[in-house]
Design an enzyme around this catalytic site. Sequence first.
Site, PDB file in Angstrom:
ATOM      1  N   ALA A   1      -6.428  -0.562  -1.080  1.00 20.21           N
ATOM      2  CA  ALA A   1      -5.383  -0.061  -2.319  1.00 20.21           C
ATOM      3  C   ALA A   1      -6.329  -0.088  -3.305  1.00 20.21           C
ATOM      4  O   ALA A   1      -7.338  -1.418  -3.420  1.00 20.21           O
ATOM      5  CB  ALA A   1      -4.264  -0.549  -2.174  1.00 20.21           C
TER       6      ALA A   1
ATOM      7  N   GLY B   1      -5.449  -2.637   2.681  1.00 23.09           N
ATOM      8  CA  GLY B   1      -5.223  -0.743   3.268  1.00 23.09           C
ATOM      9  C   GLY B   1      -5.696  -0.393   4.356  1.00 23.09           C
ATOM     10  O   GLY B   1      -5.948   0.299   5.119  1.00 23.09           O
TER      11      GLY B   1
ATOM     12  N   GLU C   1      -4.895  -2.047   7.787  1.00 25.71           N
ATOM     13  CA  GLU C   1      -3.611  -1.572   7.908  1.00 25.71           C
ATOM     14  C   GLU C   1      -3.815   0.023   8.600  1.00 25.71           C
ATOM     15  O   GLU C   1      -3.212   0.270   9.284  1.00 25.71           O
ATOM     16  CB  GLU C   1      -2.786  -1.787   6.203  1.00 25.71           C
ATOM     17  CG  GLU C   1      -2.190  -3.099   6.475  1.00 25.71           C
ATOM     18  CD  GLU C   1      -2.047  -2.792   5.264  1.00 25.71           C
ATOM     19  OE1 GLU C   1      -2.031  -2.242   3.885  1.00 25.71           O
ATOM     20  OE2 GLU C   1      -0.997  -3.338   4.569  1.00 25.71           O
TER      21      GLU C   1
ATOM     22  N   GLU D   1      -5.140  -9.399   0.338  1.00 20.34           N
ATOM     23  CA  GLU D   1      -3.928  -9.554  -0.520  1.00 20.34           C
ATOM     24  C   GLU D   1      -3.381 -11.063  -1.369  1.00 20.34           C
ATOM     25  O   GLU D   1      -3.153 -11.184  -2.598  1.00 20.34           O
ATOM     26  CB  GLU D   1      -2.835  -8.570  -0.126  1.00 20.34           C
ATOM     27  CG  GLU D   1      -2.974  -7.407   0.214  1.00 20.34           C
ATOM     28  CD  GLU D   1      -3.511  -7.627   1.263  1.00 20.34           C
ATOM     29  OE1 GLU D   1      -3.748  -7.914   2.364  1.00 20.34           O
ATOM     30  OE2 GLU D   1      -3.483  -5.409   1.917  1.00 20.34           O
TER      31      GLU D   1
END
Length: 257
Positions: free
Chosen positions: A65, A110, A113, A133
């Site tokens: 992200a 992300g 993911e 993260e």
Amino acid sequence: MPYKTILFAAEGGVGTLTFNRPEKLNALTAEMLAEVAAALDQVGKNPEIRVLILTGQGRAFIAGADIKVFTQLDPLAARQLAFTGQEVVSKLEQLPIPVIAGVNGFALGGGCEVAMACDLIYASEDARFGQPEINLGIMPGFGGTQRLARLVGKGLAKELCLTGRTIDAAEARAMGLVARVFPAASLMEECTKVARSLAAKGRVALRGVKQTIDRGFNLDLHNACALEAEAFALCFASPDAKEGAVAFLEKRQPKFL
Ligand code: COA
């Protein structure tokens, strides 16, 4: 429909969605999430597209992200970001057709993911995976803790999410995250080859396999096998079932609808 942050093309039953912010290693912004969601809606409605490939422009699949946004987030906005990301990832996972992640470089946060919501992860030799993260003082929010644990087991998922370390394609392959690894130069050719071969198979059967494995995964064996029997039965509602058997007996290649 023209997009700013992704590219979309379709040919021979295969759609290819390319994340396209190479200067930021395809970091996911709100705009990009919205464009991906819109493209997935189009794919879902288009019966001509039988298989979808996701890949990234440049040296990343998706490097996570967009970290810039994190400086502005309060808990409510962070929860909303997680919900939005999770919604897009679920939309991807719930497409009725097979989806191949062609991971061409960094698939971090992300990016990992998104890849995990695909049915097959094919990686180039120089691909890198991870949930980093924790190194930013936060944790995965687009389903990473859950899908990683389901794919590679709780122990390895905790090891990756707690340390935030990045792994190469070979290690990702060894832990079962990645299905196959190819030299970078041939990754897309190999993804397309597999996608075309899937596009030539029976739709009802492909959908049955995908949905039965996904939906059955969290059921007990008895109920999961009952689900399988129903999906197996549904295959015989398509002429493909007869065509497959007759083609075998006639020693020819089947022609599925
Ligand atoms: N969000 C925002 N920008 C990002 C980004 C992210 N997740 N990942 C990379 N970028 C940007 C960099 O800021 C840089 O922009 P700039 O040229 O304007 O400075 C550009 O993409 C290239 O990245 P850079 O860090 O210079 O490349 P590198 O080869 O040195 O390192 C990575 C590559 C992937 C190791 C590094 O970019 C990185 O650690 N990215 C963040 C990964 C992450 O923590 N993801 C999870 C986020 S929740």
